[in-house]
Design a protein around this motif. Structure first.
Motif, mmCIF file in Angstrom:
data_model
loop_
_atom_site.group_PDB
_atom_site.id
_atom_site.type_symbol
_atom_site.label_atom_id
_atom_site.label_comp_id
_atom_site.label_asym_id
_atom_site.label_seq_id
_atom_site.Cartn_x
_atom_site.Cartn_y
_atom_site.Cartn_z
ATOM 1 N N MET A 36 0.843 -1.208 0.000
ATOM 2 C CA MET A 36 0.000 0.000 0.000
ATOM 3 C C MET A 36 0.869 1.246 0.000
ATOM 4 S SD MET A 36 -3.183 -0.793 2.455
ATOM 5 C CE MET A 36 -4.444 -1.965 1.987
ATOM 6 N N GLY A 39 1.788 1.745 -3.390
ATOM 7 C CA GLY A 39 0.629 2.283 -4.121
ATOM 8 C C GLY A 39 0.476 3.774 -3.862
ATOM 9 N N GLN A 46 1.434 10.465 -9.469
ATOM 10 C CA GLN A 46 0.478 10.910 -10.492
ATOM 11 C C GLN A 46 -0.097 12.273 -10.117
ATOM 12 O OE1 GLN A 46 -2.141 7.449 -10.447
ATOM 13 N NE2 GLN A 46 -1.090 6.530 -12.199
ATOM 14 N N HIS A 64 3.751 -3.612 -7.032
ATOM 15 C CA HIS A 64 2.446 -3.453 -6.381
ATOM 16 C C HIS A 64 1.434 -4.460 -6.944
ATOM 17 C CE1 HIS A 64 -0.879 -1.236 -4.469
ATOM 18 N NE2 HIS A 64 -1.534 -1.348 -5.616
ATOM 19 N N MET A 68 0.402 -7.417 -4.567
ATOM 20 C CA MET A 68 -0.956 -7.394 -4.011
ATOM 21 C C MET A 68 -1.733 -8.649 -4.406
ATOM 22 S SD MET A 68 -1.856 -5.089 -1.995
ATOM 23 C CE MET A 68 -1.732 -3.403 -1.444
ATOM 24 N N TRP A 122 2.584 -6.793 -13.662
ATOM 25 C CA TRP A 122 2.264 -8.131 -13.131
ATOM 26 C C TRP A 122 1.701 -9.031 -14.209
ATOM 27 C CZ3 TRP A 122 -2.302 -11.042 -11.855
ATOM 28 C CH2 TRP A 122 -3.504 -10.447 -12.185
ATOM 29 N N GLN A 376 -8.703 4.613 -15.759
ATOM 30 C CA GLN A 376 -8.623 4.325 -14.320
ATOM 31 C C GLN A 376 -9.946 3.797 -13.761
ATOM 32 O OE1 GLN A 376 -6.684 7.590 -12.228
ATOM 33 N NE2 GLN A 376 -4.741 6.523 -12.476
ATOM 34 N N PHE A 382 -11.623 -2.692 -9.476
ATOM 35 C CA PHE A 382 -11.014 -3.835 -8.769
ATOM 36 C C PHE A 382 -10.471 -3.457 -7.403
ATOM 37 C CE2 PHE A 382 -7.219 -3.057 -11.647
ATOM 38 C CZ PHE A 382 -6.272 -2.791 -10.661
ATOM 39 N N HIS A 383 -10.035 -2.168 -7.237
ATOM 40 C CA HIS A 383 -9.635 -1.774 -5.877
ATOM 41 C C HIS A 383 -10.851 -1.813 -4.958
ATOM 42 C CE1 HIS A 383 -5.793 -0.199 -7.557
ATOM 43 N NE2 HIS A 383 -5.356 -0.572 -6.387
ATOM 44 N N PHE A 429 -10.613 6.882 -1.986
ATOM 45 C CA PHE A 429 -9.577 6.380 -2.901
ATOM 46 C C PHE A 429 -10.191 5.715 -4.140
ATOM 47 C CE2 PHE A 429 -6.985 2.471 -3.804
ATOM 48 C CZ PHE A 429 -5.971 3.104 -4.508
ATOM 49 N N ARG A 443 -5.110 4.544 -17.430
ATOM 50 C CA ARG A 443 -4.468 3.855 -16.316
ATOM 51 C C ARG A 443 -3.020 3.559 -16.685
ATOM 52 N NH1 ARG A 443 -5.967 -2.617 -16.355
ATOM 53 N NH2 ARG A 443 -4.565 -2.613 -14.578
ATOM 54 N N ARG A 444 -2.240 3.129 -15.719
ATOM 55 C CA ARG A 444 -0.856 2.700 -15.891
ATOM 56 C C ARG A 444 0.015 3.787 -16.519
ATOM 57 N NH1 ARG A 444 -1.540 -3.504 -18.167
ATOM 58 N NH2 ARG A 444 -1.437 -4.491 -16.127
HETATM 59 C C1 HEM Z 1 -3.675 2.081 -0.060
HETATM 60 C C2 HEM Z 1 -4.030 1.155 -0.878
HETATM 61 C C3 HEM Z 1 -3.677 1.129 -2.325
HETATM 62 C C4 HEM Z 1 -3.135 2.121 -3.122
HETATM 63 C C5 HEM Z 1 -2.758 3.525 -2.729
HETATM 64 C C6 HEM Z 1 -3.020 1.581 -4.453
HETATM 65 C C7 HEM Z 1 -2.565 2.299 -5.553
HETATM 66 C C8 HEM Z 1 -2.522 1.835 -6.840
HETATM 67 C C9 HEM Z 1 -2.169 2.617 -8.000
HETATM 68 C C10 HEM Z 1 -1.805 4.077 -7.973
HETATM 69 C C11 HEM Z 1 -2.246 1.801 -9.069
HETATM 70 C C12 HEM Z 1 -1.977 2.185 -10.519
HETATM 71 C C13 HEM Z 1 -3.198 2.833 -11.108
HETATM 72 C C14 HEM Z 1 -3.037 3.143 -12.560
HETATM 73 O O1 HEM Z 1 -3.020 2.207 -13.373
HETATM 74 O O2 HEM Z 1 -2.960 4.326 -12.913
HETATM 75 C C15 HEM Z 1 -2.617 0.490 -8.598
HETATM 76 C C16 HEM Z 1 -2.771 -0.616 -9.397
HETATM 77 C C17 HEM Z 1 -3.068 -1.877 -8.904
HETATM 78 N N1 HEM Z 1 -3.380 -2.221 -7.599
HETATM 79 FE FE1 HEM Z 1 -3.424 -0.955 -6.040
HETATM 80 N N2 HEM Z 1 -3.466 0.285 -4.447
HETATM 81 C C18 HEM Z 1 -3.863 -0.024 -3.166
HETATM 82 C C19 HEM Z 1 -4.383 -1.227 -2.736
HETATM 83 C C20 HEM Z 1 -4.454 -2.366 -3.504
HETATM 84 C C21 HEM Z 1 -4.934 -3.644 -3.058
HETATM 85 C C22 HEM Z 1 -5.460 -3.929 -1.654
HETATM 86 C C23 HEM Z 1 -4.826 -4.514 -4.098
HETATM 87 C C24 HEM Z 1 -5.161 -5.989 -4.173
HETATM 88 C C25 HEM Z 1 -5.423 -6.772 -3.169
HETATM 89 C C26 HEM Z 1 -4.276 -3.774 -5.209
HETATM 90 C C27 HEM Z 1 -3.998 -4.301 -6.459
HETATM 91 C C28 HEM Z 1 -3.606 -3.564 -7.554
HETATM 92 C C29 HEM Z 1 -3.430 -4.135 -8.872
HETATM 93 C C30 HEM Z 1 -3.613 -5.596 -9.266
HETATM 94 C C31 HEM Z 1 -3.080 -3.065 -9.715
HETATM 95 C C32 HEM Z 1 -2.848 -3.149 -11.228
HETATM 96 C C33 HEM Z 1 -1.422 -3.097 -11.572
HETATM 97 C C34 HEM Z 1 -1.245 -2.934 -13.056
HETATM 98 O O3 HEM Z 1 -1.977 -2.151 -13.670
HETATM 99 O O4 HEM Z 1 -0.363 -3.606 -13.593
HETATM 100 N N3 HEM Z 1 -4.051 -2.481 -4.811
HETATM 101 N N4 HEM Z 1 -2.801 0.546 -7.228
#
Ligand code: HEM
Lengths: 500, 193
Positions: A36, A39, A46, A64, A68, A122, A376, A382-383, A429, A443-444
């Protein structure tokens, strides 16, 4: 039927089982906090509040995503193990082997990202891993893929042991799923929901892991024998088949906590029914064939696959979700439930799942996907169900175990504050992501256009709250699990007697 | 009725000899598909049949060195993987030394260890192995299908691609049979011997 005794004797964790369960959960909550924080760093980048260079951003995004998904998987595997072991004879060595292989795999992934510079995310989509453009080497990609293979073998060992145990008691996985009662016959009211859900997860996820093991090795072949090129679309199909099933399985493993624990906190039975069996059977089939909704933009994809992805998207998660959410609501309604941490987290998990599934289904519709694809909106949905749904299921079980050890259902003022901070933060969030998706923010992306940063900033504030909430949970859980248990026989206690 | 160890071993030895006969070798090695899908599996089967003769005598050794059948199955996997390498299959036609190696190692290092280890292995070990067999069939099939050049200099591209298709088909069939068995069939999950 699941027991109404709050802390039944057969669930007590002792010796090796206790150590292993604690290890799983302590590892999981620690990893959740670290991931996190990563994240949050990305979200603040961003938002232009932090200045992380793009090469590092994509490494962090890879860490991440993989971290995750992997952590959600081991945490929910522990949920499945915790309940399934009551009904069938699981071997502790298989549960331990899964942990060891997961840690070895995680080590490979971490080394490949932070020492090898891997940044192909991933999803390791072919041929990105072999196009490091000087940022990462082919060896780094290979190590990442080997890490995944190890993690996959670990899951497989656990599932096979679970399959053997279910087959030993019920004859085959179909009977574990309850297929014999689809069209008639008197349903055995004692048939455990955990066995139904586990049978489904074993069938679907083993197929996914099989697809994954094929495409991972073929990527490895391509890394070292570049003359062997793969059909990128076919590789993408297999990759998403694997990835989608793997992350989806976490919700189906996690929900066992709700099935088992909710009736104990409401004091009301939560019996198995024919719609319940139908829903799990249908979802078992649908979840296997739903993945093409990730490939709606791939114009070269055979049309029938895209249509299948669209149609099944509308129905894949729905049956189990509807039956579970409806069942949970009727179980809670007028039960006089006393809200404590486990019950609160279970209710939140139902909300997270429900609210997260709606934007997912919208996006799984070809017309919408043309606009929403890779915006996004996707991390928004999914979040929603991972952060508020799956994590809450895991936390509900851990809090329940803490209650058992402390001989009082956890419900302190600090716990409630932590919950509130996590919930409010989580909503801000995830809604910020959805709102950005609504404005077509891609996204990404490491760097965002100035027009996009408002939602990034709001999202960062929400994420900070989530991190604070999770940090509190993690400390509370680690201290609680490592502390000495209170030794009083509570096997017949009802929540009302122990809530504190 | 299960045939006695002696008759099994005799059948194994006869099969081994038949496979080594020049006309049989010629037919089976004239194309890639029969070499991979008939000759090598039959050589392994010959070894497995032979193993019944000394499986009892090896009991103590097995108890010490083949716990749960895992070392034996690992050995067989490594030996089996070696004979999946196109370069070695090629060499086994061109050079007598490699041919001898194939005729000795496939029965003795694949067939025998599988026959001795399978009954000792539990559900998880068997499951991992079978899934690996399916995955390998898919991977090899895919590889043969997409390889732009001939992987064995003795065989034609068309032959290679036909083998690729067959391997994928075999993978699908085994996967379906396994899935059917596990979901609807009768599976005996007893503790290994
Ligand atoms: C404080 C909690 C979290 C923050 C701040 C956070 C933040 C982020 C951010 C900024 C992204 C990229 C978004 C984008 O594509 O522009 C992301 C992608 C992702 N997050 Fe989180 N996240 C959090 C919690 C979680 C949790 C709990 C899970 C799963 C159990 C998770 C799984 C993922 C996955 C699978 C991606 C996609 C990665 C990709 O695009 O390759 N995240 N997250």
């Amino acid at each position: 039927m699941a027991s109404l005794t709050l802390y039944p004797a057969e669930e007590r964790l002792e010796g090796g089982s206790r150590v292993t369960f604690d290890l799983y959960m302590i590892t999981a909550v620690t990893l959740f906090v670290v991931m996190m924080l990563i994240g949050l760093t990305m979200r603040m980048t961003q938002a232009t509040w932090l200045n992380v260079n793009p090469a590092l951003f994509y490494r962090l995004l890879s860490m991440h995503g993989a971290g995750m998904v992997g952590t959600a998987s081991i945490a929910t595997t522990a949920v499945m193990w915790f309940f399934l072991r009551k009904y069938v004879g699981l071997h502790l060595w298989a549960f331990v082997a899964n942990y060891v292989l997961f840690m070895l795999g995680a080590l490979c992934v971490i080394v490949s990202i932070f020492f090898g510079g891997y940044g192909a995310l991933w999803t390791f989509l072919y041929p990105l891993p072999v196009h490091g453009m000087g940022l990462w080497s082919n060896n780094a990609s290979a190590l990442f893929l080997v890490g995944y293979l190890l993690i996959g073998v670990g899951s497989l060992v656990f599932y096979l042991d679970a399959a053997a145990a279910i087959i030993k008691v019920y004859g085959n996985l179909g009977r574990g799923l309850g297929l014999q009662w689809l069209f008639g016959g008197e349903i055995n009211p004692d048939h455990p929901k955990a066995v139904v859900a586990s049978s489904m997860v074993i069938i679907a996820n083993s197929l996914g892991i099989l697809a994954g093991s094929v495409v991972l090795v073929m990527n490895l072949v391509n890394i070292y024998y570049p003359q062997i090129t793969l059909n990128a679309l076919f590789a993408k199909n297999l990759t998403y088949w694997f990835g989608h099933m793997y992350i989806n399985a976490t919700i189906y493993m996690g929900v066992m906590a709700v099935y088992e624990l909710l009736p104990r906190y409401t004091g009301r039975p939560y019996p198995i029914s024919r719609p319940f069996i139908w829903s799990w059977a249908a979802s078992c089939l649908f979840v296997i064939v739903v993945y093409p909704h990730h490939l709606m933009i791939d114009f070269a994809q055979p049309r029938w696959l895209t249509i299948m992805g669209q149609v099944v998207s509308w129905s894949a998660g729905f049956p189990v979700f509807c039956v579970t959410a409806y069942g949970a609501m009727t179980n809670i309604h007028r039960s006089g439930i006393r809200w404590t941490m486990p019950s609160r987290l279970m209710a939140l998990s139902m909300f997270g799942w429900a609210a997260g599934i709606v934007p997912a289904i919208l996006d799984g519709t070809v017309r919408n996907n043309l606009v929403m694809h890779n915006t996004q909106w996707v991390p928004g949905h999914f979040h929603f169900y991972l952060l508020l749904g799956v994590l809450s299921m895991v936390l509900a079980l851990i809090y329940h175990v803490l209650g058992n050890r402390a001989n009082a259902v956890p419900n302190s003022g600090l716990d409630r504050t932590g919950f509130f901070v996590y919930l409010i933060g989580g909503l801000i969030f995830t809604l910020a992501f959805l709102s950005a998706g609504h404005q077509s923010v891609a996204r990404r992306m490491a760097t965002h256009l100035p027009e996009w940063t408002l939602t990034d900033k709001v999202g960062s504030v929400g994420a900070t709250l989530v991190v604070l909430g999770m940090l509190y949970y993690a400390i509370r859980i680690i201290v609680g699990l490592l502390g000495r248990p209170v030794v009083i026989d509570t096997s017949h206690a009802h929540p009302a007697d122990t809530a504190g | 009725m299960k045939p006695s160890p002696r008759s099994s071993a005799l059948a194994g030895a006869v099969l081994w000899v038949i496979l080594a006969l020049p006309p049989v070798r010629h037919v089976l090695e004239s194309e890639l598909t029969p070499q991979v899908l008939v000759q090598i599996p039959l050589l392994a089967l010959a070894g497995a049949l032979l193993a019944r003769l000394f499986s009892r005598r090896l009991d103590t050794v097995m108890r010490l060195w083949n716990d749960g059948g895992i070392p034996g199955l690992l050995l067989a996997s490594v030996a089996g993987m070696t004979w999946m390498l196109p370069r070695l299959m090629d060499a086994s036609i061109n050079e007598e030394g490699y041919a001898l190696a194939k005729f000795l190692t496939v029965p003795l290092l694949v067939g025998v260890p599988v026959a001795l280890s399978w009954p000792k292995s539990g559900f998880v070990t068997r499951g991992v192995l079978l899934l690996e067999v399916v995955a390998t069939a898919f991977r090899m099939g895919w590889l043969y299908l997409v390889s732009p050049e001939r992987l064995c200099s003795n065989y034609l591209l068309g032959d290679q691609q036909r083998l690729g298709k067959l391997l994928v088909a075999i993978g699908v069939v085994i996967a379906l049979v396994l899935a059917w068995q596990l979901i609807w069939g009768r599976v005996r999950v007893e503790s290994p011997q």
